[in-house]
Design an enzyme around this catalytic site. Structure first.
Site, PDB file in Angstrom:
ATOM      1  CD  GLU A 225      51.204  38.644  13.718  1.00 35.78           C
ATOM      2  OE1 GLU A 225      51.741  37.763  13.038  1.00 35.78           O
ATOM      3  OE2 GLU A 225      51.843  39.423  14.434  1.00 35.78           O
TER       4      GLU A 225
ATOM      5  CG  HIS B 296      51.248  45.606 -17.229  1.00 43.63           C
ATOM      6  ND1 HIS B 296      50.855  45.760 -18.541  1.00 43.63           N
ATOM      7  CD2 HIS B 296      51.592  46.829 -16.780  1.00 43.63           C
ATOM      8  CE1 HIS B 296      50.982  47.045 -18.869  1.00 43.63           C
ATOM      9  NE2 HIS B 296      51.423  47.717 -17.818  1.00 43.63           N
TER      10      HIS B 296
ATOM     11  CE  LYS C 164      56.292  33.477  17.596  1.00 45.40           C
ATOM     12  NZ  LYS C 164      56.579  34.618  18.462  1.00 45.40           N
TER      13      LYS C 164
END
Ligand code: PA5
Length: 464
Positions: free
Chosen positions: A290, A319, A433
């Site tokens: 960000e 793995h 937003k």
């Protein structure tokens, strides 16, 4: 200070052509010094208030500890409601410093309230929480710097409604707000309803707020020594006072990342080898992504910079993802976090003498296995010319965690200065937003709503 950074495996002398040369470092040293100076000049100003946290937050420690004591005496559960920078720090620090099955321990063994962080608006998760906690015996800490974030305010309303139905006028006794003193709705609601409040200083943005009441109150409630966290941050700050690469670890790794991003290493993997540090990667991913992922630089040029953070965990991800790191594109820098001394030790017992392929492990410890697997993974990656460096902690404790968080914040600030971007805004997040507000018909967002309405709708041709 018990944190070191070993960056041998970033260097040409070890890696070969993929590496960075001493000359590259020499050439970038003035540029790095300027970035350091720029960050230092901004200390405490505008959105760089976080640089003062190790010093000025000591003043609220006593208040936080007093509130934490009261919560410990009165409540069985402590629930953080928040998102992004208002949630990831509390999760990371709790996981680093408390028992790895803390909530499952008996009350006597825990000694402090059970701890939960609800950082999403998934309706199933919210209801699931109500299945396991008794709301009357729970303190809810609603954290939002802006006091406006839809997710957190929705959670707040749900909790208040539920508490009021059970406790009536006393509902507010089960809520603590952590928010900005000067803006937003949460502060207004808190004042109106008499909710106890802790303040996030103005110059401290969400992802830089763990060393403010955002992180300090939740940590104190579960018995973490927050003063020691601040001490660690302060000492890391002192360690990074110099603008010289050879003396400042955060500046060094910022410069190494800067150089490697310029070479096309667009992915930054954060891979701690300790379960306790698993969520440090999540916290860091937000901080790095960000802060640096920006469309324009400070001069208004379109730059589209940033490095995609990837969260991994050693040895688990050996793995899964390590195959890609070893053989996939040369587009990554891998940051390992090594813990020299775990807080406990587990012996791998004997009992497989007839099976040499298993028996070689017997008599050793899981600690040795973890450490050798880290060594081996690093060795294999380095042999293939894959850039990696290691942050070494002598142990996971309050002091080192405070130092580690502060180091990562400084590294991000220096990198922001090197890329000449605003590391403290998030216009790309605000876009989403605002669109959410518009979709809900919030006043003031009519134009965004109109834009959304006139956008081309999905073509069925591309839906299968
Ligand atoms: O770093 C940031 O500023 C953001 O990621 C915020 O932490 C996040 O959007 C939540 O904001 P707030 O604390 O205002 O609810």
């Amino acid at each position: 200070m018990s944190i070191k950074v070993n960056f041998n495996n970033m260097m040409k002398s070890v890696l070969g052509k993929e590496g960075i040369s001493d000359e590259d470092l020499l050439q970038i040293s003035d540029f790095a010094k300027q970035a350091h100076e720029k960050v230092e000049r901004g200390r405490g100003l505008a959105m760089q208030g976080w640089m003062d946290s190790p010093y000025n937050q000591q003043a609220v420690v006593a208040q936080i500890n007093a509130a934490a004591k009261e919560i410990q005496n009165r409540f069985e559960n402590f629930v953080v409601l928040g998102i992004g920078g208002s949630a990831l720090g509390p999760i990371a620090v709790f996981t680093a410093l408390k028992h790895l099955y803390y909530n499952e321990l008996s009350k006597e063994k825990r000694g402090t309230p059970r701890f939960y962080v609800v950082d999403n608006v998934d309706p199933e998760r919210m209801n699931a929480l109500f299945d396991i906690i008794d709301a009357e015996k729970t303190m809810f800490n609603v954290i939002t710097k802006s006091g406006a974030t839809s997710e957190t305010m929705s959670q707040y309303l749900i909790i208040m409604d539920m508490l009021q139905s059970k406790l009536g006028d006393k509902a507010t006794e089960n809520v603590i707000a952590t928010t900005s003193e000067s803006k937003g709705n949460l502060i207004k609601l808190s004042k109106r309803d008499g909710i106890k409040t802790f303040y996030i200083p103005d110059g401290v943005g969400g992802r830089f707020s763990e060393l403010s009441p955002v992180g300090l109150l939740p940590a104190a409630v579960v018995g973490i020594d927050i003063s020691k966290m601040l001490d660690g941050a302060r000492d890391m700050d002192k360690k990074c006072k110099s603008g010289s690469l050879s003396e400042n670890p955060a500046l060094t790794t910022a410069a190494l990342q800067y150089l490697s991003i310029k070479q096309g290493k667009n992915i930054g993997v954060m891979m701690p080898y300790a379960d306790s540090l698993k969520y440090i990667s999540d916290w860091y991913a937000q901080l790095w992504a960000e802060s640096l992922g920006k469309e324009t630089d400070l001069d208004g040029n379109y730059v589209n910079v940033g490095q995609t953070p990837v969260k991994a965990l050693g040895v688990t991800d050996q793995h899964s993802q390590v195959q890609l790191y070893n053989e996939g594109p040369y587009d990554k820098v891998i940051t390992f976090i090594e813990v020299e001394n775990f807080r406990s030790s587990t012996v791998i017992p004997n009992g497989c003498e007839d099976f040499p392929d298993v028996n070689f492990l017997c008599g050793h410890t899981l600690n040795e296995l973890m450490s050798k697997e880290l060594y081996a993974t690093r060795y294999a990656l380095t042999k293939r010319g894959r850039m990696n460096y290691t942050i070494v902690l002598d142990e996971v404790n309050e002091y080192n965690i405070g130092a580690l968080l502060y180091y990562m914040q400084l590294q991000t600030a220096y990198a922001g200065a090197m890329f000449n971007v605003d590391a403290y805004n998030q216009p790309g997040v605000e876009g989403g937003k605002n669109a959410t507000y518009a979709l809900f018909g919030r006043k003031g967002y009519e134009q965004v709503a109109e834009e959304i309405r006139s956008a081309k709708s999905d073509d069925d041709k591309y839906i299968v």
